[in-house]
Write an enzyme that holds these catalytic residues in place. Structure first.
Site, PDB file in Angstrom:
ATOM      1  N   GLN A 160       0.972  -1.152   0.047  1.00  0.00           N
ATOM      2  CA  GLN A 160      -0.184  -0.038   0.021  1.00  0.00           C
ATOM      3  C   GLN A 160       0.868   1.273   0.094  1.00  0.00           C
ATOM      4  OE1 GLN A 160      -3.187   0.982  -0.320  1.00  0.00           O
ATOM      5  NE2 GLN A 160      -2.291   2.764  -0.109  1.00  0.00           N
ATOM      6  N   GLN A 162       0.379   4.619  -1.162  1.00  0.00           N
ATOM      7  CA  GLN A 162      -0.274   5.924  -0.766  1.00  0.00           C
ATOM      8  C   GLN A 162      -0.249   5.843   0.577  1.00  0.00           C
ATOM      9  OE1 GLN A 162      -4.260   6.880  -2.235  1.00  0.00           O
ATOM     10  NE2 GLN A 162      -3.863   8.942  -2.495  1.00  0.00           N
ATOM     11  N   GLY A 289     -10.807   0.445   1.783  1.00  0.00           N
ATOM     12  CA  GLY A 289     -11.660   0.149   1.013  1.00  0.00           C
ATOM     13  C   GLY A 289     -11.233  -0.575  -0.387  1.00  0.00           C
ATOM     14  N   GLY A 290     -10.658   0.403  -0.885  1.00  0.00           N
ATOM     15  CA  GLY A 290      -9.962   0.216  -2.155  1.00  0.00           C
ATOM     16  C   GLY A 290      -8.994   1.166  -2.580  1.00  0.00           C
ATOM     17  N   MET A 291      -7.916   0.811  -3.327  1.00  0.00           N
ATOM     18  CA  MET A 291      -6.849   1.580  -3.698  1.00  0.00           C
ATOM     19  C   MET A 291      -6.821   1.424  -5.280  1.00  0.00           C
ATOM     20  SD  MET A 291      -4.210   3.645  -2.948  1.00  0.00           S
ATOM     21  CE  MET A 291      -3.284   4.248  -4.315  1.00  0.00           C
ATOM     22  N   GLU A 292      -6.489   2.759  -5.956  1.00  0.00           N
ATOM     23  CA  GLU A 292      -6.646   2.792  -7.268  1.00  0.00           C
ATOM     24  C   GLU A 292      -5.403   2.374  -8.048  1.00  0.00           C
ATOM     25  OE1 GLU A 292      -6.671   5.126  -5.024  1.00  0.00           O
ATOM     26  OE2 GLU A 292      -5.949   7.134  -5.515  1.00  0.00           O
ATOM     27  N   ASN A 293      -4.679   1.475  -7.674  1.00  0.00           N
ATOM     28  CA  ASN A 293      -3.497   1.116  -8.343  1.00  0.00           C
ATOM     29  C   ASN A 293      -3.857   1.044  -9.841  1.00  0.00           C
ATOM     30  OD1 ASN A 293      -1.938   1.214  -5.943  1.00  0.00           O
ATOM     31  ND2 ASN A 293      -2.670  -0.708  -5.570  1.00  0.00           N
ATOM     32  N   HIS A 316     -15.827   4.279  -7.647  1.00  0.00           N
ATOM     33  CA  HIS A 316     -14.763   5.146  -6.897  1.00  0.00           C
ATOM     34  C   HIS A 316     -13.492   4.759  -7.477  1.00  0.00           C
ATOM     35  CE1 HIS A 316     -13.234   7.976  -3.922  1.00  0.00           C
ATOM     36  NE2 HIS A 316     -12.315   7.404  -3.871  1.00  0.00           N
ATOM     37  N   GLU A 317     -12.945   3.678  -7.426  1.00  0.00           N
ATOM     38  CA  GLU A 317     -11.697   3.378  -7.693  1.00  0.00           C
ATOM     39  C   GLU A 317     -11.299   3.569  -9.406  1.00  0.00           C
ATOM     40  OE1 GLU A 317      -9.786   3.785  -5.286  1.00  0.00           O
ATOM     41  OE2 GLU A 317     -11.344   2.967  -3.656  1.00  0.00           O
ATOM     42  N   HIS A 320     -10.882   7.070 -10.274  1.00  0.00           N
ATOM     43  CA  HIS A 320      -9.502   7.426 -10.044  1.00  0.00           C
ATOM     44  C   HIS A 320      -8.535   7.253 -11.455  1.00  0.00           C
ATOM     45  CE1 HIS A 320      -8.946   8.915  -6.013  1.00  0.00           C
ATOM     46  NE2 HIS A 320      -9.513   7.988  -5.523  1.00  0.00           N
ATOM     47  N   GLU A 339      -9.247  13.343  -4.614  1.00  0.00           N
ATOM     48  CA  GLU A 339     -10.450  12.699  -3.947  1.00  0.00           C
ATOM     49  C   GLU A 339     -11.924  13.168  -3.910  1.00  0.00           C
ATOM     50  OE1 GLU A 339     -10.355   9.526  -3.010  1.00  0.00           O
ATOM     51  OE2 GLU A 339      -8.036   9.344  -2.706  1.00  0.00           O
ATOM     52  N   ASP A 397      -1.449  11.146   5.795  1.00  0.00           N
ATOM     53  CA  ASP A 397      -2.324  10.447   6.291  1.00  0.00           C
ATOM     54  C   ASP A 397      -3.543  11.091   7.348  1.00  0.00           C
ATOM     55  OD1 ASP A 397      -2.648   8.011   5.408  1.00  0.00           O
ATOM     56  OD2 ASP A 397      -2.643   7.068   7.477  1.00  0.00           O
ATOM     57  N   TYR A 405     -12.715  14.233   0.696  1.00  0.00           N
ATOM     58  CA  TYR A 405     -13.775  13.492  -0.124  1.00  0.00           C
ATOM     59  C   TYR A 405     -14.914  14.063  -0.622  1.00  0.00           C
ATOM     60  CZ  TYR A 405     -10.666   9.403   0.520  1.00  0.00           C
ATOM     61  OH  TYR A 405      -9.894   8.614   0.223  1.00  0.00           O
ATOM     62  N   ARG A 577      -9.867  -3.000   7.931  1.00  0.00           N
ATOM     63  CA  ARG A 577     -10.188  -1.713   7.155  1.00  0.00           C
ATOM     64  C   ARG A 577     -10.403  -0.631   8.134  1.00  0.00           C
ATOM     65  NH1 ARG A 577     -15.293  -1.303   3.036  1.00  0.00           N
ATOM     66  NH2 ARG A 577     -15.261   0.804   2.484  1.00  0.00           N
ATOM     67  N   LYS A 579     -11.536   2.465   7.831  1.00  0.00           N
ATOM     68  CA  LYS A 579     -12.592   3.298   7.896  1.00  0.00           C
ATOM     69  C   LYS A 579     -13.539   2.571   8.802  1.00  0.00           C
ATOM     70  CE  LYS A 579     -16.812   3.617   5.125  1.00  0.00           C
ATOM     71  NZ  LYS A 579     -17.518   3.147   3.742  1.00  0.00           N
TER      72      LYS A 579
HETATM   73  N1  BES Z   1      -6.735   6.635  -2.701  1.00  0.00           N
HETATM   74  C1  BES Z   1      -7.731   5.958  -1.900  1.00  0.00           C
HETATM   75  C2  BES Z   1      -7.120   5.443  -0.593  1.00  0.00           C
HETATM   76  C3  BES Z   1      -6.005   6.215   0.258  1.00  0.00           C
HETATM   77  C4  BES Z   1      -6.024   7.534   0.373  1.00  0.00           C
HETATM   78  C5  BES Z   1      -4.923   5.520   0.636  1.00  0.00           C
HETATM   79  C6  BES Z   1      -5.129   8.081   0.955  1.00  0.00           C
HETATM   80  C7  BES Z   1      -4.067   6.333   1.233  1.00  0.00           C
HETATM   81  C8  BES Z   1      -4.014   7.515   1.499  1.00  0.00           C
HETATM   82  C9  BES Z   1      -8.966   5.126  -2.242  1.00  0.00           C
HETATM   83  O1  BES Z   1      -9.140   5.755  -3.484  1.00  0.00           O
HETATM   84  C10 BES Z   1     -10.196   5.458  -1.479  1.00  0.00           C
HETATM   85  O2  BES Z   1     -10.576   6.722  -1.496  1.00  0.00           O
HETATM   86  N2  BES Z   1     -10.522   4.535  -0.862  1.00  0.00           N
HETATM   87  C11 BES Z   1     -11.864   4.677   0.101  1.00  0.00           C
HETATM   88  C12 BES Z   1     -12.937   4.422  -1.003  1.00  0.00           C
HETATM   89  C13 BES Z   1     -14.200   4.813  -0.697  1.00  0.00           C
HETATM   90  C14 BES Z   1     -14.128   6.417  -0.382  1.00  0.00           C
HETATM   91  C15 BES Z   1     -15.129   4.547  -1.821  1.00  0.00           C
HETATM   92  C16 BES Z   1     -11.652   3.700   1.079  1.00  0.00           C
HETATM   93  O3  BES Z   1     -10.560   2.931   1.076  1.00  0.00           O
HETATM   94  O4  BES Z   1     -12.497   3.780   2.070  1.00  0.00           O
HETATM   95 ZN    ZN Z   2     -10.246   7.673  -3.655  1.00  0.00          ZN
END
Ligand code: BES
Ligand code: ZN
Length: 623
Positions: A160, A162, A289-293, A316-317, A320, A339, A397, A405, A577, A579
């Site tokens: 990970q 980012q 939740g997800g990461m836009e690699n 969402h991803e 990105h 975001e 972070d 967002y 996770r 969140k």
């Molecule tokens: N790029 C982010 C995850 C992220 C942000 C990782 C900053 C590290 C530092 C990813 O696109 C994201 O926003 N994920 C959210 C998804 C959601 C908003 C639908 C998540 O992980 O909850």
């Molecule tokens: Zn995002």
């Protein structure tokens, strides 16, 4: 303020190569102070930059270590004498510039930034090769034992990167403003597959060696790798999913609309620029939740609800791939450009694929969440409620809150409502296409807005500067009317007043989002008896939907509704996770259950990724 004279500042902690007694090249690093560059979270300077990476690596699951060679092509401006990289807990074996071994310098360890790495170059230097191994504290990496995976048969590794963790597995110029292309050759145990944010294999290779190409330039926070026993299933010609064998069919079912989403996105804002779009479902300790690699979104298994109700995360991803991966925030202070645009785009994809009524329920949940979060944040950290952040000296972070967002989303939605959808879509399409593979600062975006979208009156009526540079939520926050949510709210009201619940055919027809609105609307003074009635009627404690569970933990923990405790514990132990973790542990603390929180954390912590551990350690005062 940079290039503090190394000769004067040399601290001689390791061995000081610039000191007169030490004329012989020892190849051990000098330690010296270094300043960050334009980006306060990177030591990279603009006069000498990387352009391409050839990464040759071998992944050792026994030693939990990656040994690698990073061959960087570089370009430099006239007069450049050094190139600066970022590293975090890397063991460097040697560095060569154009094939010649050189001495190098490291800055003292900074908790957030790691170390700057200064390598002397000439104006004409073309290539820097760094031989290194990752450390035990490689913050991007999570090495999982088989028990921590779905199939419990093979270990797993995922990265990970980012925001600034790429530097813990690749020595890199770790700023979102610096892009490069890459190739890689990675060796892994023969019974595993390696995948990256690049062209990917669809099958296991017998010799455990995989080659990757990423011909589009990316910033290093999008460098990614996963290694495990995963298989691939196609969804359409250009989309598909990787998962452990036991989750593969479930995953392919859940993401069946992937191709429709890509098409909807392309229709909105132009062609998908990255070739394939695949997903990988990771083990549950994945901290996001997800990461836009690029080409390969990393996703939590907690979105496998069985009914496709949590796929907005995929939208969402995917979004990105334009907002963030194509047009990238210049620094983490401009994070809302990544975001906020992505949440806006996500809602537009959801609307195109599932209809306005559905996407407006999502928008309504977003609005409620934003107002609650902003009210909390205004008490403790009001400056973090500005869209344009100031994260210098802090962990980037800290900027990952609802503000970039959801305040970002509503800011864009307000502009859409002000100028009309047609003009706004045209503007956004040009914005993405006109700045692809480029970086964007908040200030450049404002000028672009003035030049290409808003008249002076419109600019004033949106109150652009207030939205971007002031704290809190401006009073022209767009409304999100939802008849379906209004009906749910009425049911909560009559339950609280008269104890009445609607007939089963009403609640049976509710979507996950109506359930979330229902749970979020329960008043703070709801009793545990009332929660017991709801649990008896709807089986909420037994929900298999992670979003519903996490929402349900809030009122039940607050009211000390004991039947939920075992579910809370098993959830916190299996899921990493962040969140979900933050609000659940916080609810336990707020309810006076500090001991329970700490006891659960003691069991759960070994399963969490460093990103989640860092946040939970601080929340729970863990030492
Ligand atoms: N790029 C982010 C995850 C992220 C942000 C990782 C900053 C590290 C530092 C990813 O696109 C994201 O926003 N994920 C959210 C998804 C959601 C908003 C639908 C998540 O992980 O909850
Ligand atoms: Zn995002």
């Amino acid at each position: 303020m940079r290039s503090l004279l190394p000769g004067i500042l040399c601290l001689a902690l390791v061995s000081c190569n610039t000191s007169p007694q030490n004329k012989k090249q020892t190849m051990s690093p000098t330690e010296e102070a270094m300043e960050t560059g334009q980006d306060p979270h990177s030591y990279a300077k603009s006069n000498a930059r990387v352009s391409h990476l050839n990464w040759i690596a071998s992944v050792d699951f026994e030693a939990k270590q990656i040994s690698a060679e990073a061959q960087w092509d570089i370009t430099s401006e006239a007069g450049a004498t050094d190139i600066f990289f970022d590293i975090y807990d890397l063991e460097i074996d040697s560095i060569l510039v154009d094939g010649e071994r050189v001495n190098y310098a490291l800055s003292p360890m900074d908790h957030h930034l790691g170390q700057g790495l200064r390598i002397p170059i000439k104006e004409t230097s073309k290539q820097v090769v760094i031989h290194y191994r990752t450390g035990d504290d490689a913050r991007a990496l999570q090495w999982l034992d088989p028990e921590q995976t779905a199939d419990k048969s093979h270990p797993f590794l995922f990265t990970q990167s980012q925001a600034i963790l790429a530097r813990s597995w690749v020595p890199t110029q770790d700023s979102p403003g610096i892009r490069f292309t890459y190739n890689a050759k990675v060796s892994v145990p023969k019974d595993m597959i390696a995948l990256m944010s690049a062209s990917n294999p669809m099958e296991r290779a017998d010799d455990g060696t995989y080659k990757f190409e990423m011909p589009q330039a990316i910033p290093s926070y999008l460098l990614a790798m996963a290694v495990g026993n995963v298989r691939f299933e196609a969804i359409s010609e250009r989309t598909g999913v990787y998962a452990e064998p036991s989750l593969l069919d479930t995953s392919a079912y859940e993401f069946a609309d992937l191709e429709k989403m890509v098409q909807a996105a392309e229709e909105l804002y132009g062609p998908y620029a990255w070739g394939r779009y695949d997903l990988i479902v990771l083990p549950p300790s994945f901290p996001f939740g997800g990461m836009e690699n690029p080409r390969l979104t990393f996703a939590t298994p907690t979105i496998l609800a069985g009914d496709r109700s949590l796929v907005s995360l995929v939208a969402h991803e995917l979004a990105h791939s334009w907002s963030g991966n194509l047009v990238t925030n210049a620094t983490w202070d401009d994070f809302w450009l990544n975001e906020g645009f992505t949440v806006y785009f996500e809602h537009r994809i959801m609307e195109a694929v599932y209809g306005r009524e559905y996407s407006e329920m999502l928008a309504s949940l977003t609005r409620d969440g934003l107002q609650e979060a902003a009210a909390e944040m205004l008490k403790e950290m009001p400056n973090d409620t500005k869209l344009k952040l100031d994260l210098e000296g802090r962990n980037p972070d800290d900027g990952v809150t609802s503000i970039p967002y959801d305040k970002g989303y509503f800011f864009l939605r307000l502009m859409e409502e002000t100028v009309g959808r047609e003009r706004f879509d045209e503007f956004l399409k040009n914005y993405f296409q006109g700045h692809k593979f480029e970086v964007m600062t908040t200030e450049e975006f404002i000028s672009y807005l003035k030049e290409n979208l808003l008249s002076e009156e419109e600019y004033a009526s949106v109150r652009i500067d207030e939205w971007i540079y002031e704290t809190g939520i401006p009073s022209n926050l767009p409304e999100v009317p939802s008849d379906r949510f209004a009906a749910v709210s009425a049911i909560v009201t009559s339950f609280m007043a008269e104890g009445e619940l609607p007939s089963a055919d009403v609640s049976n027809a509710w979507t996950t989002h109506e359930w979330l609105h229902f749970i979020n609307s329960l008043p703070a003074d709801i009793s545990k008896e009332q929660l017991g009635v709801l649990d008896g009627a709807y089986g909420l404690s037994a929900s298999g939907n992670s979003e519903i569970s996490a929402a349900w933990f809030q009122p039940t923990i607050a009211a000390a509704y004991e039947p939920v405790y075992s579910k809370v514990e098993s959830f916190l132990i299996s899921v990493g996770r962040r969140k979900f973790l933050t609000p659940t542990y916080r609810a336990l603390l707020d309810a006076g259950q500090e001991q329970m929180a700490k006891d659960i954390y003691a069991k759960a912590r070994p399963n969490y990724h460093a990103v989640s551990r860092e946040t939970m350690d601080a929340l729970l005062g863990w030492e």
